[in-house]
Design a protein around this motif. Structure first.
Motif, PDB file in Angstrom:
ATOM      1  N   UNK A 277       0.811  -1.213   0.000  1.00 40.28           N
ATOM      2  CA  UNK A 277       0.000   0.000   0.000  1.00 40.28           C
ATOM      3  C   UNK A 277       0.838   1.254   0.000  1.00 40.28           C
ATOM      4  N   UNK A 278       1.868   1.277   0.803  1.00 43.19           N
ATOM      5  CA  UNK A 278       2.729   2.469   0.875  1.00 43.19           C
ATOM      6  C   UNK A 278       3.511   2.693  -0.408  1.00 43.19           C
ATOM      7  N   UNK A 279       3.868   1.600  -1.076  1.00 40.91           N
ATOM      8  CA  UNK A 279       4.666   1.739  -2.298  1.00 40.91           C
ATOM      9  C   UNK A 279       3.802   2.020  -3.525  1.00 40.91           C
ATOM     10  N   UNK A 280       2.488   1.886  -3.375  1.00 44.84           N
ATOM     11  CA  UNK A 280       1.592   2.178  -4.499  1.00 44.84           C
ATOM     12  C   UNK A 280       1.518   1.083  -5.534  1.00 44.84           C
ATOM     13  N   UNK A 281       1.822  -0.161  -5.137  1.00 44.19           N
ATOM     14  CA  UNK A 281       1.729  -1.284  -6.077  1.00 44.19           C
ATOM     15  C   UNK A 281       0.773  -2.326  -5.517  1.00 44.19           C
ATOM     16  N   UNK A 282       0.309  -3.201  -6.382  1.00 48.44           N
ATOM     17  CA  UNK A 282      -0.551  -4.288  -5.947  1.00 48.44           C
ATOM     18  C   UNK A 282       0.258  -5.441  -5.374  1.00 48.44           C
TER      19      UNK A 282
END
Length: 211
Positions: A48-53
């Protein structure tokens, strides 16, 4: 004239820019979360923090342990280098030793995952990064030969760092300055004016494998 590759040759493609960016984002996010929460963190928070699934995260790091080790290797090396630089910058040999411990333990206190794993470096000295610390401590021993208590070894100083690391773990939240006090008490005992002989080093205990 076109050059044909032999059959069966696998053409390796360079990683796509977005794949590289995603991997770096995952590592940066994981570094922040591991520093704050330790290794028990849920990888969903990292994704979530890295912006990836989650699928993207698992493509880069199939197991949580893979991600943790990647981050720890990087952050451990950064931490060790920061401590080394503090020692290099100090002109006085004793100040170099003090600044090394101060910088190392200050950085240690800021990274929960390094706290959790650093003690393991004593029992597994081949862990990547520990050799950096050993080389720095060897240099510090050589520089401080005139002011360091006779008989003090690299292993003594490395184990002292591990021991003080435990003190950071125990006291940092409730008494954040206690470890710094203990550091200065410990270093005072390493000065050359304490000339009474040190206890002999005990032989390593051989542990038989459990059946």
């Amino acid at each position: 004239m076109a050059v044909h590759e032999p059959e069966g040759t696998i053409r390796r493609r360079a990683p796509r820019v977005d794949a590289i960016r995603n991997r770096e984002a995952i590592i940066e996010a994981a570094s922040e979360v591991l520093a704050a929460q330790g290794t028990a963190v849920d990888v969903r928070e990292i994704a979530g923090r890295s912006g990836v699934g989650m699928g993207t995260l698992y493509r880069h790091f199939p197991k949580k342990e893979d991600l943790i080790q990647t981050v720890l290797r990087r952050d451990f090396s950064t931490w060790a280098e920061s401590a080394r630089q503090a020692a290099i910058d100090a002109q006085d040999p004793w100040a170099a030793l003090t600044d090394f411990y101060q910088q190392a333990l200050t950085g240690y206190a800021r990274h929960s995952a390094i706290m959790e794993n650093f003690a393991l470096t004593w029992s597994a000295p081949d862990l990547e990064g520990i050799q950096q610390l050993r080389l720095v401590i060897e240099e510090l021993c050589a520089r401080a030969a005139g002011v360091l208590r006779p008989g003090v070894t690299t292993d003594d100083l490395l184990l002292l760092l591990v021991s003080l690391g435990h003190a950071v773990q125990v006291t940092d939240e409730c008494r954040p300055h206690m470890w710094n006090r203990l550091l200065h008490i410990s270093l005072a005992g390493l000065r050359a004016d304490h000339r009474e002989p040190l206890p002999a080093e005990a032989a390593p205990v051989l542990r038989l494998p459990q059946r």
